[in-house]
Design a protein around this motif. Sequence first.
Motif, PDB file in Angstrom:
ATOM      1  N   MET A 133      35.900  27.800  -9.118  1.00  0.00           N
ATOM      2  CA  MET A 133      35.682  26.539  -9.841  1.00  0.00           C
ATOM      3  C   MET A 133      37.025  26.003 -10.324  1.00  0.00           C
ATOM      4  O   MET A 133      37.776  26.698 -11.013  1.00  0.00           O
ATOM      5  CB  MET A 133      34.743  26.743 -11.029  1.00  0.00           C
ATOM      6  CG  MET A 133      34.419  25.453 -11.781  1.00  0.00           C
ATOM      7  SD  MET A 133      33.276  25.679 -13.185  1.00  0.00           S
ATOM      8  CE  MET A 133      31.729  26.009 -12.327  1.00  0.00           C
ATOM      9  N   ASP A 134      37.339  24.751  -9.957  1.00  0.00           N
ATOM     10  CA  ASP A 134      38.613  24.174 -10.374  1.00  0.00           C
ATOM     11  C   ASP A 134      38.518  23.600 -11.782  1.00  0.00           C
ATOM     12  O   ASP A 134      37.448  23.502 -12.371  1.00  0.00           O
ATOM     13  CB  ASP A 134      39.090  23.125  -9.365  1.00  0.00           C
ATOM     14  CG  ASP A 134      38.114  21.966  -9.192  1.00  0.00           C
ATOM     15  OD1 ASP A 134      37.353  21.667 -10.132  1.00  0.00           O
ATOM     16  OD2 ASP A 134      38.127  21.346  -8.102  1.00  0.00           O
ATOM     17  N   TRP A 135      39.670  23.194 -12.323  1.00  0.00           N
ATOM     18  CA  TRP A 135      39.703  22.692 -13.697  1.00  0.00           C
ATOM     19  C   TRP A 135      38.917  21.395 -13.859  1.00  0.00           C
ATOM     20  O   TRP A 135      38.287  21.167 -14.903  1.00  0.00           O
ATOM     21  CB  TRP A 135      41.148  22.480 -14.140  1.00  0.00           C
ATOM     22  CG  TRP A 135      41.895  23.724 -14.480  1.00  0.00           C
ATOM     23  CD1 TRP A 135      43.075  24.145 -13.939  1.00  0.00           C
ATOM     24  CD2 TRP A 135      41.535  24.709 -15.450  1.00  0.00           C
ATOM     25  NE1 TRP A 135      43.466  25.337 -14.507  1.00  0.00           N
ATOM     26  CE2 TRP A 135      42.537  25.702 -15.441  1.00  0.00           C
ATOM     27  CE3 TRP A 135      40.458  24.851 -16.332  1.00  0.00           C
ATOM     28  CZ2 TRP A 135      42.499  26.821 -16.275  1.00  0.00           C
ATOM     29  CZ3 TRP A 135      40.416  25.978 -17.158  1.00  0.00           C
ATOM     30  CH2 TRP A 135      41.420  26.938 -17.132  1.00  0.00           C
ATOM     31  N   ALA A 136      38.948  20.536 -12.852  1.00  0.00           N
ATOM     32  CA  ALA A 136      38.215  19.268 -12.959  1.00  0.00           C
ATOM     33  C   ALA A 136      36.722  19.525 -13.127  1.00  0.00           C
ATOM     34  O   ALA A 136      36.062  18.919 -13.975  1.00  0.00           O
ATOM     35  CB  ALA A 136      38.476  18.407 -11.725  1.00  0.00           C
ATOM     36  N   THR A 137      36.187  20.428 -12.330  1.00  0.00           N
ATOM     37  CA  THR A 137      34.767  20.752 -12.433  1.00  0.00           C
ATOM     38  C   THR A 137      34.467  21.465 -13.737  1.00  0.00           C
ATOM     39  O   THR A 137      33.504  21.130 -14.448  1.00  0.00           O
ATOM     40  CB  THR A 137      34.337  21.629 -11.245  1.00  0.00           C
ATOM     41  OG1 THR A 137      34.596  20.925 -10.029  1.00  0.00           O
ATOM     42  CG2 THR A 137      32.858  21.973 -11.326  1.00  0.00           C
ATOM     43  N   ASP A 300      26.421  27.491 -13.461  1.00  0.00           N
ATOM     44  CA  ASP A 300      27.751  27.502 -12.844  1.00  0.00           C
ATOM     45  C   ASP A 300      27.705  28.088 -11.431  1.00  0.00           C
ATOM     46  O   ASP A 300      28.428  27.628 -10.536  1.00  0.00           O
ATOM     47  CB  ASP A 300      28.723  28.316 -13.699  1.00  0.00           C
ATOM     48  CG  ASP A 300      29.194  27.572 -14.941  1.00  0.00           C
ATOM     49  OD1 ASP A 300      28.850  26.381 -15.093  1.00  0.00           O
ATOM     50  OD2 ASP A 300      29.915  28.180 -15.755  1.00  0.00           O
ATOM     51  N   ALA A 301      26.863  29.112 -11.231  1.00  0.00           N
ATOM     52  CA  ALA A 301      26.765  29.732  -9.904  1.00  0.00           C
ATOM     53  C   ALA A 301      26.277  28.729  -8.869  1.00  0.00           C
ATOM     54  O   ALA A 301      26.722  28.744  -7.708  1.00  0.00           O
ATOM     55  CB  ALA A 301      25.830  30.937  -9.964  1.00  0.00           C
ATOM     56  N   LEU A 302      25.379  27.836  -9.264  1.00  0.00           N
ATOM     57  CA  LEU A 302      24.890  26.818  -8.335  1.00  0.00           C
ATOM     58  C   LEU A 302      25.993  25.816  -7.993  1.00  0.00           C
ATOM     59  O   LEU A 302      26.065  25.315  -6.863  1.00  0.00           O
ATOM     60  CB  LEU A 302      23.684  26.099  -8.936  1.00  0.00           C
ATOM     61  CG  LEU A 302      22.405  26.938  -9.028  1.00  0.00           C
ATOM     62  CD1 LEU A 302      21.328  26.181  -9.794  1.00  0.00           C
ATOM     63  CD2 LEU A 302      21.901  27.309  -7.642  1.00  0.00           C
ATOM     64  N   LEU A 303      26.863  25.539  -8.949  1.00  0.00           N
ATOM     65  CA  LEU A 303      28.005  24.665  -8.676  1.00  0.00           C
ATOM     66  C   LEU A 303      28.964  25.303  -7.682  1.00  0.00           C
ATOM     67  O   LEU A 303      29.394  24.668  -6.715  1.00  0.00           O
ATOM     68  CB  LEU A 303      28.748  24.370  -9.978  1.00  0.00           C
ATOM     69  CG  LEU A 303      28.366  23.108 -10.739  1.00  0.00           C
ATOM     70  CD1 LEU A 303      29.048  23.085 -12.088  1.00  0.00           C
ATOM     71  CD2 LEU A 303      28.758  21.868  -9.960  1.00  0.00           C
ATOM     72  N   VAL A 304      29.299  26.544  -7.931  1.00  0.00           N
ATOM     73  CA  VAL A 304      30.243  27.231  -7.055  1.00  0.00           C
ATOM     74  C   VAL A 304      29.684  27.345  -5.638  1.00  0.00           C
ATOM     75  O   VAL A 304      30.421  27.245  -4.648  1.00  0.00           O
ATOM     76  CB  VAL A 304      30.589  28.624  -7.621  1.00  0.00           C
ATOM     77  CG1 VAL A 304      31.445  29.412  -6.636  1.00  0.00           C
ATOM     78  CG2 VAL A 304      31.324  28.487  -8.951  1.00  0.00           C
ATOM     79  N   SER A 305      28.354  27.513  -5.522  1.00  0.00           N
ATOM     80  CA  SER A 305      27.731  27.639  -4.200  1.00  0.00           C
ATOM     81  C   SER A 305      27.692  26.317  -3.449  1.00  0.00           C
ATOM     82  O   SER A 305      27.448  26.291  -2.234  1.00  0.00           O
ATOM     83  CB  SER A 305      26.306  28.177  -4.348  1.00  0.00           C
ATOM     84  OG  SER A 305      25.430  27.171  -4.853  1.00  0.00           O
ATOM     85  N   GLY A 306      27.885  25.211  -4.155  1.00  0.00           N
ATOM     86  CA  GLY A 306      27.813  23.892  -3.534  1.00  0.00           C
ATOM     87  C   GLY A 306      26.446  23.257  -3.592  1.00  0.00           C
ATOM     88  O   GLY A 306      26.255  22.130  -3.115  1.00  0.00           O
ATOM     89  N   ALA A 307      25.469  23.946  -4.211  1.00  0.00           N
ATOM     90  CA  ALA A 307      24.118  23.400  -4.308  1.00  0.00           C
ATOM     91  C   ALA A 307      24.072  22.190  -5.244  1.00  0.00           C
ATOM     92  O   ALA A 307      23.217  21.312  -5.100  1.00  0.00           O
ATOM     93  CB  ALA A 307      23.151  24.476  -4.794  1.00  0.00           C
TER      94      ALA A 307
END
Length: 346
Positions: A133-137, A300-307
């Motif tokens: 996860m980058d800083w912007a996200t 957060d896990a859903l964000l990292v997965s791209g969902a």
Amino acid sequence: MAAAPVVAKIVAEGAANSMKAWVLEEGGDLAKLAVKRVEIPTPAAGQLRVKVVTANTNPVDFKHASFGAVGAVFPAVFGCDGAGVVDAVGADVTAFKPGDRVHYFGNVFGAHGTYAEFAIADAHAVAPVPEGMDWATAGVVPCALWTAYEALFDRMHLRAGQTVFVAAGAGGVGHFAVQLAKHAGAKVITTASGDNVARLREQGYTVIDYRNEASLKDAILKATDGNGVDCALDCLGEEQAKDTIAAVAFGGQYTHIALTAPLPADAFFRGLTVHHVFTPGNVVRPDHGARFVAIAAKADALLVSGAVKPDVSQTYDFDGVKAALEAQVGGRVRGKQLIKISADSA
């Protein structure tokens, strides 16, 4: 005698151990929010000091400035959401150490928010920034994404095959909620206007252009063949609560995140289960901290997965904080606004 409340200490330009921050000296007028030099705060027991990298805006920020939150202190550095690097820890903090990457929704009642070089966070309500996860996200998700996840899954236990109505599907909480619900296999109905109608329809949602509908209730019922929705997430409050509740199926569920007026009696007579999600409450209650951080980890896990993906419609630097808040007041924000506090955000 009770201890004096902790407030932001304004100091002279060039003072040692100081930083620049967006400060409001008293509640009631967003126009008076200004950049000041303040003393760099020291974390108390159970707290972290965070070197802020990115932040964003939420409605609670301008409401705090304009009306003053009950129990809030002034002078105060503003900003609730933030991401950055732990710089120092107070006594009794064992879960974090200096150098850790974290993000969090801060204490709206506190004195040291995220529109500053350094902020104070309560350790029980802080989540680690996951790998990938980058800083912007990291800076734009805490309040909006975690609120949406809590409402849909921790409260209403939304599941595949159900129908859910999400108010304002292009807004901060709403744009995350529609993605979460769709990923879970639910049929999603939402509201939007202008260019957002076509954008959301292209993404596969049933969209009601509320400006062209005489009755929101009738539009939702039409979209469900008269059956109503199983669940509803109201992100807007009392202006549409009556219509939304009336469009929930008998025995269904209604969750609000902004309603302060009494609920319509129809919610009781039709057997609805009503939930209220108040994210600041998770922050000020240490006993809620573990549940809140667990919600953050799942979202957060859903964000990292791209969902799920954040829609960052505007990006500002530190000097643009006030302009970003003014845009939030005017209701002109799609998705989230990113604020780059430090050069590390590049």
